[in-house]
Design an enzyme around this catalytic site. Structure first.
Site, mmCIF file in Angstrom:
data_model
loop_
_atom_site.group_PDB
_atom_site.id
_atom_site.type_symbol
_atom_site.label_atom_id
_atom_site.label_comp_id
_atom_site.label_asym_id
_atom_site.label_seq_id
_atom_site.Cartn_x
_atom_site.Cartn_y
_atom_site.Cartn_z
ATOM 1 N N GLU A 173 6.575 -8.529 -0.085
ATOM 2 C CA GLU A 173 7.341 -9.247 -1.293
ATOM 3 C C GLU A 173 6.995 -10.639 -1.118
ATOM 4 O OE1 GLU A 173 10.431 -8.315 -4.192
ATOM 5 O OE2 GLU A 173 9.201 -7.311 -2.946
ATOM 6 N N PHE A 229 6.042 -5.933 4.979
ATOM 7 C CA PHE A 229 6.987 -4.748 5.200
ATOM 8 C C PHE A 229 6.074 -3.587 5.459
ATOM 9 C CE2 PHE A 229 8.121 -5.264 0.995
ATOM 10 C CZ PHE A 229 7.747 -3.984 0.273
ATOM 11 N N ARG A 276 7.034 -8.034 -5.724
ATOM 12 C CA ARG A 276 6.339 -7.101 -4.953
ATOM 13 C C ARG A 276 4.922 -7.418 -5.199
ATOM 14 N NH1 ARG A 276 7.760 -1.655 -3.733
ATOM 15 N NH2 ARG A 276 6.133 -1.131 -1.868
ATOM 16 N N LYS A 296 22.008 -2.018 -3.359
ATOM 17 C CA LYS A 296 22.408 -3.276 -4.157
ATOM 18 C C LYS A 296 23.893 -3.202 -4.335
ATOM 19 C CE LYS A 296 19.250 -4.723 -6.862
ATOM 20 N NZ LYS A 296 18.084 -4.823 -7.785
ATOM 21 N N GLU A 350 16.066 -2.943 6.108
ATOM 22 C CA GLU A 350 15.438 -4.128 6.222
ATOM 23 C C GLU A 350 16.311 -5.060 4.907
ATOM 24 O OE1 GLU A 350 11.130 -4.119 5.935
ATOM 25 O OE2 GLU A 350 11.411 -2.083 5.774
ATOM 26 N N THR A 351 16.109 -6.182 4.928
ATOM 27 C CA THR A 351 16.479 -6.915 3.881
ATOM 28 C C THR A 351 15.720 -6.566 2.519
ATOM 29 O OG1 THR A 351 17.285 -8.694 5.266
ATOM 30 C CG2 THR A 351 16.933 -9.412 2.914
ATOM 31 N N LYS A 352 16.432 -6.553 1.429
ATOM 32 C CA LYS A 352 15.776 -6.398 0.139
ATOM 33 C C LYS A 352 15.369 -7.836 -0.328
ATOM 34 C CE LYS A 352 15.260 -3.609 -4.019
ATOM 35 N NZ LYS A 352 14.508 -4.792 -4.657
#
Length: 922
Positions: A335, A373, A282, A457, A275-277
């Protein structure tokens, strides 16, 4: 336990009967006991006595509220959610103590209290205000205080509540009440409770485990210390079913650091989710019928911002109707992002906005959007024990997505390391924060990083992030284990000198306090100990310029010439008014202390601005190649006798003891290799230099023949500025190796030419690099043509030269140089209605003329130097192709529409391009 009679009999609790002195005595005993098990044993004895006393007072009443909570919240003050902030600093406590004790303002004890961080005044307790206060108070206070634990808690609650209501006088009265009625040793521990750092050598997990075997697990679920103490009052009763309940905050499941080359092993070779961060906040959304609540990762509630019902807040009114019929209760994990509806893009923290701000839309043009998510509760069914692949199926049953308001995070499957590397590169190209890799079989475990989720990252992987060399100019006194020395440092960048000499002025840029070991910090403090000077804002140093109003100022400063450069890595450059540069680093950490580099070769303000403009401030300098050697975790250096202790590991030479010389091609030639290419990395080049008779050095000196480099990094730029070395492309030496003979340099081989070599070249080559005497090879001819084209395009004076002239001779910032540093490709073909032909887009042609008028270079080709591509907002069909071209390039360009040009001209400055990037249409 000695009982206190300070409370009314009708309000009897254990805490009202146990003196605060008893608790402080416990903490004193734990702090002096050696060994974790022995410390836990001392605490257990106290807890057992408390429980027995509780039985004496209340018997076995099941619904009793009274519990160990009043003591536990003082033992774990950092977990006390009821009083997050007291608004009290050590300086305020020091002034109140001076007032209560009637100390003279200039007396030695008053000085010790006010300057508790300074080693000279605080002596052996520098940085520990509680200890300093104890030694000042011990001969002035009673041997034992008169307050019970409940009394102290009542006062602390009143202080926190009045501080939140901004009522200063009640806060002051409650503090004075505590100071007057407690002994010196009690006040020492009270201070540590207020600053939320006890320093007894017992961790949060250890203290909770002493109270109950399941205490930590239950706290991780509900984030409520009072509920933990009440529900687990009996140590014999186990919490077999720990459920997540609606409207009860808890710490969500977290991701562990990972890297692409380890994913297959982490997932045991099985399929995994990618998944995209997202670069947001949060947030957990709780829904119960028509009522909504929002909790952050730390358990703080933000319902007042996003809305408790369909008629209130910045998000709930827009998503309340998206929930499907039959959904009464749910808890969603996701998010919270800032979505810009006009540009259909998400904002980043670099754009300096807070998604939790209630006026976000009005001030920044962003709206709250929740990317979901995970799901933890579906009506009355708790889903945490289901595997992730099963939980995800429930999300589609809960709500319908609404663009820009509530969405489901897109998941794709990965099967090997390369799939992960490709996803990371897509995230880098899309300027995302990174990616999340998740085990499909993972169950949801609150407040753990060991559950099968991994965050990847660019800043976690060596070589992907630009590393900044900045100079230390200020220091901050440490506390706790770092007491008595500078623990954090203010760093700055240099303002280039007009005369080419060493810079004289530095602009504050960031504050760093991590990345180094305690030993490295201690050694560095000893090195600079004699050069620190107290910072006086009334008489600040001429060499250091801080932000207006001294919004961030150090405790002490040091002249850059006496200081040291540190190599810092960070996630991105963000806006900030706390520093003179107008920006700072997000998550900075020190990679190493650069003892090998002179102070004046630090990053300059000009170079910083280039980095800031590149990729919107993101510091991902390149893409990840799985074939590269895997980066290793930074380890503590072990220095042997033969290695200089001031030399960082990354600058050490290769071991040449086992290399056999095969030629004298480079005999008597000393060469410094800065970096290499993928095919010929630095160690390989150094090995070949030794094989061919040369000598390698890690830092060029007076005897250095030349410097080899493949990329123009910060260090190469600094060497170019010194203008004393020949810096040669690594491809020259590779040609020498392939031909097994020394080949003289040509202008095309040079990254930088020293004055001595330039005089030689002037005799043998014309201005385009074409030799007067030797036959020209194909690659040399190409270099000559490229240089001729450059001279023709720029008419011997490039835009950088013009920009310097404007800066020197037009100090009032003439608007006609606004786009001087931009090279813009105008995509000026517009599809007309029948979609079969294209005609020139006259509107973009006019904008092209306007760009030239304001100093831009308008390129006819989409070459490697292009910084911006201008797209007509009426035809965005080629945006997808352009993004693909950008993805493949090492130097990224911005895709913008004509609105960016107009806005920049109206504002008189270059604006952030992100929101002006057109969306893809077909």
């Amino acid at each position: 336990m000695a009982a206190s009679t300070s409370r009314d009999a009708n309000e009897v609790t254990v805490a009202s009967k146990v003196g605060f002195a008893e608790l402080c005595g416990l903490l004193e005993k734990i702090s002096k006991t050696q060994g974790n098990d022995k410390k836990k044993k001392v605490l257990k004895e106290f807890v057992d006595i408390w429980r027995n006393y509780h039985k004496e007072l209340h018997g076995d009443k099941p619904d009793l509220v009274d519990s160990f909570y009043p003591a536990m919240r003082l033992l774990l003050p950092h977990l006390d959610k009821e009083r997050l902030a007291y608004g009290i600093k050590e300086n305020m406590l020091a002034k109140l103590m001076i007032e209560v004790l009637c100390l003279g303002k200039d007396s030695p004890d008053a000085t010790r209290l006010l300057n508790f961080k300074a080693p000279k005044t605080a002596r052996g307790d520098a940085g520990d205000f509680a200890n300093v206060a104890y030694y000042v108070l011990k001969n002035r206070c009673p041997d034992k205080g008169t307050l019970a634990i409940q009394d102290v808690n009542d006062c602390l609650d009143a202080i926190a509540n009045n501080n939140a209501a901004k009522k200063k006088e009640p806060v002051r009265k409650n503090i004075l009440h505590l100071l007057k009625n407690l002994s010196a040793i009690e006040q020492k521990w009270l201070i540590r409770m207020i600053v939320k750092e006890l320093k007894v050598g017992l961790s949060q997990a250890s203290m909770l485990s002493v109270y109950h075997t399941d205490a930590e697990e239950l706290y991780n679920v509900n984030n409520n210390l009072e509920k933990v103490c009440r529900l687990l009052r009996d140590p014999a009763v186990r919490a077999h079913e720990i459920g997540i309940t609606i409207f009860s905050p808890f710490t969500p499941m977290l991701g562990e650091r990972g890297s692409p080359e380890k994913v297959e092993n982490l997932m045991d070779g099985k399929m995994y989710f990618i998944e995209t961060k997202f670069d947001g906040e949060r947030m957990l959304l709780h829904k119960n019928e028509e009522e909504y609540k929002y909790f952050s990762r730390s358990g703080k509630e933000y319902t007042h911002v996003f809305g408790s019902n369909a008629f209130d807040g910045s998000l709930t009114p827009y998503i309340a109707n998206s929930f499907k019929p039959g959904i009464k209760k749910c808890i969603l994990d996701g998010e919270m992002l800032g979505y810009h509806a006009q540009t259909q893009t998400y904002g980043t923290k670099a754009e300096k906005f807070d998604i939790k701000s209630s006026d976000l839309a009005e001030t920044k043009g962003y709206q709250a959007c929740l990317q979901v998510f995970d799901i933890l509760l579906y009506n009355d069914k708790v889903l945490t024990n289901l595997p992730l692949k099963e939980r995800l199926k429930y999300i589609d049953k809960v709500f319908n997505t609404i663009e820009g308001r509530i969405l489901i995070s897109q998941v794709k499957e990965g099967h090997n390391n390369q799939d992960c590397a490709d996803a990371l590169n897509e995230a880098i190209d899309g300027r995302e924060e990174g990616i999340m890799v998740k085990n499909p079989e993972s169950v949801y475990r609150p407040n753990t990083r060991k559950g099968g989720w991994f965050k990847i990252k660019p800043e976690y992987i060596g070589g992907l992030m630009d590393e900044l060399d900045i100079v230390i100019v200020g220091g901050y006194f440490g506390v706790g284990s770092r007491a008595g020395m500078m623990s954090h440092f203010m760093c700055a960048v240099a303002v280039p000198s007009d005369d080419g000499e060493h810079p004289q002025v530095f602009h504050s840029f960031c504050k760093v306090g991590s990345g180094y070991s305690k030993k490295e910090l201690s050694d560095f403090n000893k090195k600079l100990a004699d050069h620190w000077q107290v910072f006086d804002k009334r008489n600040p140093p001429d060499c250091l310029i801080l932000a207006a109003g001294f919004k961030e100022k150090p405790d002490a400063w040091i002249h850059p010439s006496k200081s040291c450069i540190v190599q810092v890595k960070a996630a991105e450059i963000t806006e900030s008014d706390k520093y003179k540069t107008g920006c700072t680093l997000r998550f900075p950490r020190v990679e190493c202390f650069r003892d090998d580099k002179p102070w004046f070769e630090c990053l300059s303000t000009v170079e910083l601005e280039e980095l800031r403009q590149k990729s919107g401030g993101k510091l991902a300098g390149t893409r990840y190649d799985l074939d590269d050697s895997a980066p290793v975790k930074k380890k503590r250096k072990v220095i042997s006798r033969v290695v200089r202790p001031t030399l960082g590991s990354r600058f050490k030479a290769i071991d040449t003891s086992n290399i056999t010389q095969i030629s004298k091609m480079l005999e008597n030639k000393e060469i410094c290799v800065i970096n290499g290419s993928e095919d010929w990395p630095k160690p390989e080049l150094e090995k070949k230099i030794v094989e061919y008779g040369g000598t390698i050095v890690q830092n060029p000196g007076g005897e250095t023949y030349c410097i080899l480099a493949d990329k123009i990094a910060v260090r190469v730029n600094n060497l170019i500025k010194r203008n004393i070395y020949d810096i040669v492309k690594g491809t020259w030496f590779v040609r020498c190796i392939e031909n097994e003979t020394y080949i003289p340099w040509t202008p095309g081989d040079m990254i930088h030419i020293s004055p001595k070599t330039q005089r030689k070249f002037d005799e043998d080559y014309d201005v385009y690099g074409d030799s007067y005497y030797t036959d020209t090879q194909e690659d040399q001819l190409k270099h000559v043509f490229d240089k001729m084209e450059k001279f023709e395009d720029e008419d011997m004076l490039d835009n950088e030269d013009i920009a310097k002239i404007e800066e020197n001779y037009f100090p009032d910032e003439s608007p006609y140089g606004l786009f001087r540093t931009c090279r813009i490709y105008v995509d000026n073909n517009l599809v007309i209605s029948d979609a079969s032909t294209k005609i020139p887009n006259s509107s973009l042609d006019l904008i092209g003329l306007e760009l030239r008028f304001f100093g831009a270079t308008v390129s006819e080709r989409l070459d490697e130097k292009v910084s911006h591509v201008l797209i007509d907002s009426k035809d965005t069909s080629r945006v997808g192709q352009l993004r693909e071209v950008r993805r493949r390039r090492s130097k990224k360009f911005n895709i913008i529409n004509e609105d960016w040009i107009k806005t920049c001209i109206e504002e008189g400055e270059l604006c952030n391009e992100r929101k002006y990037e057109p969306t893809v249409t077909t």
